[in-house]
Write a protein that holds these residues in place. Structure first.
Motif, mmCIF file in Angstrom:
data_model
loop_
_atom_site.group_PDB
_atom_site.id
_atom_site.type_symbol
_atom_site.label_atom_id
_atom_site.label_comp_id
_atom_site.label_asym_id
_atom_site.label_seq_id
_atom_site.Cartn_x
_atom_site.Cartn_y
_atom_site.Cartn_z
ATOM 1 N N THR A 126 11.437 -5.483 -15.699
ATOM 2 C CA THR A 126 11.104 -4.433 -14.745
ATOM 3 C C THR A 126 9.733 -4.655 -14.132
ATOM 4 O O THR A 126 9.546 -4.475 -12.924
ATOM 5 N N VAL A 127 8.782 -5.076 -14.948
ATOM 6 C CA VAL A 127 7.414 -5.284 -14.454
ATOM 7 C C VAL A 127 7.380 -6.388 -13.398
ATOM 8 O O VAL A 127 6.750 -6.236 -12.344
ATOM 9 N N GLN A 128 8.064 -7.490 -13.649
ATOM 10 C CA GLN A 128 8.071 -8.595 -12.684
ATOM 11 C C GLN A 128 8.760 -8.187 -11.379
ATOM 12 O O GLN A 128 8.272 -8.520 -10.292
ATOM 13 N N LEU A 129 9.879 -7.498 -11.476
ATOM 14 C CA LEU A 129 10.592 -7.077 -10.267
ATOM 15 C C LEU A 129 9.771 -6.087 -9.455
ATOM 16 O O LEU A 129 9.679 -6.206 -8.223
ATOM 17 N N TRP A 130 9.169 -5.108 -10.109
ATOM 18 C CA TRP A 130 8.325 -4.156 -9.402
ATOM 19 C C TRP A 130 7.105 -4.851 -8.805
ATOM 20 O O TRP A 130 6.664 -4.499 -7.701
ATOM 21 N N SER A 131 6.549 -5.826 -9.505
ATOM 22 C CA SER A 131 5.384 -6.553 -8.991
ATOM 23 C C SER A 131 5.736 -7.329 -7.722
ATOM 24 O O SER A 131 4.977 -7.316 -6.747
ATOM 25 N N MET A 132 6.887 -8.008 -7.737
ATOM 26 C CA MET A 132 7.300 -8.750 -6.539
ATOM 27 C C MET A 132 7.586 -7.801 -5.381
ATOM 28 O O MET A 132 7.222 -8.091 -4.238
ATOM 29 N N GLY A 133 8.237 -6.693 -5.663
ATOM 30 C CA GLY A 133 8.512 -5.714 -4.612
ATOM 31 C C GLY A 133 7.239 -5.110 -4.051
ATOM 32 O O GLY A 133 7.095 -4.955 -2.832
ATOM 33 N N THR A 134 6.301 -4.801 -4.924
ATOM 34 C CA THR A 134 5.019 -4.239 -4.484
ATOM 35 C C THR A 134 4.241 -5.242 -3.652
ATOM 36 O O THR A 134 3.663 -4.890 -2.613
ATOM 37 N N LEU A 135 4.220 -6.496 -4.092
ATOM 38 C CA LEU A 135 3.527 -7.542 -3.332
ATOM 39 C C LEU A 135 4.128 -7.685 -1.938
ATOM 40 O O LEU A 135 3.396 -7.772 -0.942
ATOM 41 N N THR A 136 5.444 -7.680 -1.849
ATOM 42 C CA THR A 136 6.115 -7.795 -0.552
ATOM 43 C C THR A 136 5.805 -6.584 0.329
ATOM 44 O O THR A 136 5.532 -6.734 1.530
ATOM 45 N N LEU A 137 5.813 -5.394 -0.248
ATOM 46 C CA LEU A 137 5.507 -4.185 0.506
ATOM 47 C C LEU A 137 4.063 -4.189 1.000
ATOM 48 O O LEU A 137 3.795 -3.897 2.171
ATOM 49 N N VAL A 138 3.130 -4.553 0.131
ATOM 50 C CA VAL A 138 1.713 -4.595 0.526
ATOM 51 C C VAL A 138 1.509 -5.646 1.622
ATOM 52 O O VAL A 138 0.810 -5.397 2.611
ATOM 53 N N PHE A 139 2.120 -6.802 1.469
ATOM 54 C CA PHE A 139 2.032 -7.855 2.492
ATOM 55 C C PHE A 139 2.538 -7.328 3.839
ATOM 56 O O PHE A 139 1.899 -7.531 4.877
ATOM 57 N N THR A 140 3.675 -6.624 3.815
ATOM 58 C CA THR A 140 4.262 -6.102 5.050
ATOM 59 C C THR A 140 3.377 -5.045 5.686
ATOM 60 O O THR A 140 3.159 -5.064 6.905
ATOM 61 N N VAL A 141 2.865 -4.139 4.896
ATOM 62 C CA VAL A 141 2.024 -3.063 5.438
ATOM 63 C C VAL A 141 0.720 -3.634 5.984
ATOM 64 O O VAL A 141 0.312 -3.328 7.111
ATOM 65 N N VAL A 142 0.070 -4.502 5.216
ATOM 66 C CA VAL A 142 -1.230 -5.044 5.642
ATOM 67 C C VAL A 142 -1.088 -5.872 6.915
ATOM 68 O O VAL A 142 -1.929 -5.785 7.813
ATOM 69 N N ARG A 143 -0.025 -6.653 7.041
ATOM 70 C CA ARG A 143 0.112 -7.489 8.236
ATOM 71 C C ARG A 143 0.371 -6.665 9.492
ATOM 72 O O ARG A 143 0.242 -7.168 10.599
ATOM 73 N N ASN A 144 0.747 -5.399 9.328
ATOM 74 C CA ASN A 144 0.977 -4.523 10.479
ATOM 75 C C ASN A 144 -0.181 -3.580 10.773
ATOM 76 O O ASN A 144 -0.118 -2.818 11.728
ATOM 77 N N LEU A 145 -1.227 -3.624 9.971
ATOM 78 C CA LEU A 145 -2.413 -2.806 10.218
ATOM 79 C C LEU A 145 -3.400 -3.584 11.083
ATOM 80 O O LEU A 145 -3.373 -4.821 11.111
ATOM 81 N N PRO A 146 -4.299 -2.882 11.784
ATOM 82 C CA PRO A 146 -5.242 -3.581 12.684
ATOM 83 C C PRO A 146 -6.094 -4.644 11.964
ATOM 84 O O PRO A 146 -6.326 -5.710 12.514
ATOM 85 N N PHE A 147 -6.534 -4.373 10.726
ATOM 86 C CA PHE A 147 -7.373 -5.357 10.033
ATOM 87 C C PHE A 147 -6.549 -6.487 9.409
ATOM 88 O O PHE A 147 -7.103 -7.454 8.913
ATOM 89 N N GLY A 148 -5.216 -6.394 9.464
ATOM 90 C CA GLY A 148 -4.361 -7.439 8.903
ATOM 91 C C GLY A 148 -3.884 -8.425 9.940
ATOM 92 O O GLY A 148 -2.902 -9.150 9.718
ATOM 93 N N GLY A 149 -4.569 -8.494 11.070
ATOM 94 C CA GLY A 149 -4.167 -9.409 12.140
ATOM 95 C C GLY A 149 -4.129 -10.866 11.713
ATOM 96 O O GLY A 149 -3.374 -11.668 12.270
ATOM 97 N N TRP A 150 -4.909 -11.203 10.702
ATOM 98 C CA TRP A 150 -4.907 -12.601 10.217
ATOM 99 C C TRP A 150 -3.593 -12.959 9.515
ATOM 100 O O TRP A 150 -3.313 -14.134 9.277
ATOM 101 N N LEU A 151 -2.749 -11.946 9.217
ATOM 102 C CA LEU A 151 -1.462 -12.202 8.618
ATOM 103 C C LEU A 151 -0.305 -12.196 9.629
ATOM 104 O O LEU A 151 0.837 -12.397 9.264
ATOM 105 N N HIS A 152 -0.644 -11.984 10.921
ATOM 106 C CA HIS A 152 0.401 -12.024 11.954
ATOM 107 C C HIS A 152 0.904 -13.451 12.115
ATOM 108 O O HIS A 152 0.125 -14.391 12.060
ATOM 109 N N PRO A 153 2.204 -13.589 12.358
ATOM 110 C CA PRO A 153 2.730 -14.956 12.615
ATOM 111 C C PRO A 153 2.278 -15.473 13.973
ATOM 112 O O PRO A 153 1.917 -14.768 14.853
#
Length: 153
Positions: A126-153
């Protein structure tokens, strides 16, 4: 001088060794097939540049909302990765590069276990699955915020 004699192998030892080698080869068919499929996909993406419009469809989420999903830039990242341009691959989609490398490690472990005659088991808790899901969610949210422009494709 007296020649040393070698102990004789038990009857059927050659057959048992042949069966063991055959079992190892049978165990490698599926990893080899997966490698061939992934290699073909990477070869196609390496040959057909996703940076040129018209070759691949646009991400539906990006088309409708203008938001980047966790996979946006993944094909461009795979194209750069296949050409050995790791910096561009990381710029296009860092999460995809981590996935490429993680799957390469996982495939290598699979082959080693198959050669040793052991089954491949992935027991994510459960910990590994939640960690991967959280990492993916944080990556998605940050890349769509103004300060996350460095993560835009």
């Amino acid at each position: 001088m007296k020649a040393e004699s070698q102990p004789l192998a038990p009857p059927g030892a050659d057959r048992a060794a042949g069966r063991a080698a055959g079992a190892v080869l049978r165990g490698l068919w599926v990893p080899a097939g997966v490698l061939a499929a992934v290699g073909a996909a990477f070869a196609y993406v390496a040959a057909v540049d996703p940076n040129e419009p018209g070759h691949y469809p646009v991400c539906p989420l990006f088309r409708v909302t203008g938001l980047y999903c966790p996979g946006c830039g993944g094909l461009r990242s795979a194209h750069a990765f296949a050409h050995g341009d790791l910096a561009t691959a990381l710029t296009d989609n860092a999460l995809a590069v981590a996935g490429f490398l993680g799957l390469a490690v996982l495939w290598t472990v699979w082959v080693v276990r198959a050669v040793r005659g052991r089954p491949m088991r992935i027991a994510l808790g459960t910990v590994q699955l939640w960690s991967m899901g959280t990492l993916t969610l944080v990556f998605t949210v940050v890349r769509n915020l103004p300060f996350g422009g460095w993560l835009h494709p």
